[in-house]
Design a protein around this motif. Structure first.
Motif, short mmCIF file in Angstrom:
data_model
loop_
_atom_site.label_atom_id
_atom_site.label_comp_id
_atom_site.label_asym_id
_atom_site.label_seq_id
_atom_site.Cartn_x
_atom_site.Cartn_y
_atom_site.Cartn_z
N ARG A 144 1.06 -1.59 0.09
CA ARG A 144 0.03 -0.06 -0.22
C ARG A 144 0.45 1.18 0.26
N LEU A 145 1.62 1.70 0.69
CA LEU A 145 3.02 2.66 1.18
C LEU A 145 3.58 2.56 -0.06
N VAL A 146 3.74 1.46 -0.59
CA VAL A 146 5.59 1.10 -1.54
C VAL A 146 4.78 1.97 -2.89
N PHE A 147 4.27 0.00 -3.40
CA PHE A 147 4.17 -0.33 -4.71
C PHE A 147 3.59 0.14 -4.88
N ASP A 148 2.02 -0.09 -4.47
CA ASP A 148 0.99 0.47 -5.16
C ASP A 148 0.52 1.72 -6.42
N SER A 149 1.27 2.14 -5.36
CA SER A 149 1.24 4.17 -5.71
C SER A 149 2.24 3.98 -7.60
N LEU A 150 2.92 2.92 -7.29
CA LEU A 150 4.01 2.72 -8.67
C LEU A 150 3.63 1.83 -9.97
N THR A 151 4.28 2.50 -10.69
CA THR A 151 4.29 1.68 -12.10
C THR A 151 5.99 0.82 -12.10
N LYS A 152 5.64 -0.18 -12.50
CA LYS A 152 6.66 -1.31 -12.48
C LYS A 152 8.09 -0.62 -13.14
N ALA A 153 7.98 0.20 -14.10
CA ALA A 153 9.01 0.38 -14.67
C ALA A 153 9.51 1.79 -13.31
N GLN A 154 8.29 2.68 -12.41
CA GLN A 154 9.55 3.18 -11.61
C GLN A 154 9.07 2.54 -10.45
N GLN A 155 9.38 1.12 -10.23
CA GLN A 155 9.53 0.38 -8.75
C GLN A 155 10.67 -0.24 -9.54
N ARG A 156 11.60 -0.43 -10.42
CA ARG A 156 12.75 -1.44 -11.30
C ARG A 156 13.24 0.47 -10.99
N GLN A 157 13.36 1.75 -11.00
CA GLN A 157 13.78 2.87 -11.14
C GLN A 157 13.85 2.85 -9.89
N LEU A 158 13.05 2.51 -8.84
CA LEU A 158 13.54 2.38 -7.45
C LEU A 158 14.23 2.28 -7.62
N ASP A 159 14.23 0.14 -7.13
CA ASP A 159 15.71 -0.35 -7.09
C ASP A 159 17.08 -0.19 -6.95
N ARG A 160 16.70 0.24 -8.40
CA ARG A 160 18.07 0.86 -8.50
C ARG A 160 19.16 2.40 -8.25
N ILE A 161 17.94 3.25 -8.12
CA ILE A 161 18.21 4.35 -7.36
C ILE A 161 18.48 3.80 -6.05
N GLY A 162 17.63 2.88 -5.48
CA GLY A 162 18.38 2.53 -4.13
C GLY A 162 19.65 1.39 -3.44
N ARG A 163 19.78 0.96 -4.92
CA ARG A 163 21.07 0.42 -5.02
C ARG A 163 22.37 1.32 -5.33
N ARG A 164 22.34 2.95 -5.97
CA ARG A 164 23.23 3.53 -6.07
C ARG A 164 23.45 4.18 -4.93
N ILE A 165 22.82 4.58 -4.31
CA ILE A 165 22.52 5.34 -3.26
C ILE A 165 23.62 4.22 -2.08
N LEU A 166 22.81 2.60 -1.69
CA LEU A 166 23.41 2.02 -0.62
C LEU A 166 24.99 1.71 -1.19
N HIS A 167 25.48 1.79 -2.42
CA HIS A 167 26.46 1.26 -2.80
C HIS A 167 27.15 2.81 -2.69
N ALA A 168 26.98 3.65 -3.09
CA ALA A 168 27.49 4.84 -2.27
C ALA A 168 28.20 4.85 -1.27
N ILE A 169 27.33 5.10 -0.01
CA ILE A 169 27.14 4.28 1.60
C ILE A 169 28.18 3.21 1.80
N ASP A 170 27.75 2.70 1.45
CA ASP A 170 29.29 1.03 1.35
C ASP A 170 29.55 0.33 0.10
N PRO A 171 30.38 0.99 -0.31
CA PRO A 171 31.57 -0.02 -1.81
C PRO A 171 31.09 -1.14 -1.58
#
Length: 154
Positions: free
Chosen positions: A124-151
């Motif tokens: 309800r809070l995260v996925f229902d309001s996002l398209t599949k493409a936006q969900q994949r983009q959110l995953d990529r963005i999150g992974r990039r930020i996490l990698h910048a924090i701890d490579p």
């Protein structure tokens, strides 16, 4: 002013949005878990990590890493979960200096009973309001930020 790289107006707006998201989402998920199951979000994470481990058992140090908490915080939470009968601790037979934490059948039952409500709230809070493409983009963005924090962390 020196060589500071200040945020541009659109970056500042994005940053404020991210800060609100990082504050409000865990609070909303934690509130649902507390209401629905009497668990904190961290307690739920500990139970979930143990449920995914071989034999439903992990060393405390590995569990702290997986649940993203300090050993002292984890120790306090595991003590609470032990009192409820959801986990057990015992010395590691392969290395007596370390402690293993195991999910009990009762703990697994609590997790199984709690998971549907938690997953529904995540949807309800995260996925229902996002398209599949936006969900994949959110995953990529999150992974990039996490990698910048701890490579070095996967």
């Amino acid at each position: 002013m020196g060589d500071e790289r200040w945020l541009e107006a659109d970056q500042q707006q994005t940053w404020f949005t991210l800060v609100l998201l990082l504050t409000r989402l865990p609070a909303a998920l934690g509130a649902q878990l507390q209401r629905g199951a009497g668990l904190t979000h961290f307690e739920y994470q500990v139970l979930a990590c143990l449920s995914a481990a071989p034999g439903h058992t992990l060393r405390m140090s590995a569990l702290a890493t997986m649940a993203d908490g300090s050993l002292s915080r984890l120790s306090q939470v595991v003590s609470r979960l032990e009192k409820r009968g959801w986990v057990e601790r015992h010395p590691d037979p392969e290395d007596g200096r370390t402690t293993l934490t195991a999910l009990t059948d009762s703990g697994l039952g609590k997790l199984v009973a709690t998971a549907p409500g938690h997953v529904a709230e995540v949807r309800r809070l995260v996925f229902d309001s996002l398209t599949k493409a936006q969900q994949r983009q959110l995953d990529r963005i999150g992974r990039r930020i996490l990698h910048a924090i701890d490579p070095d962390r996967p």
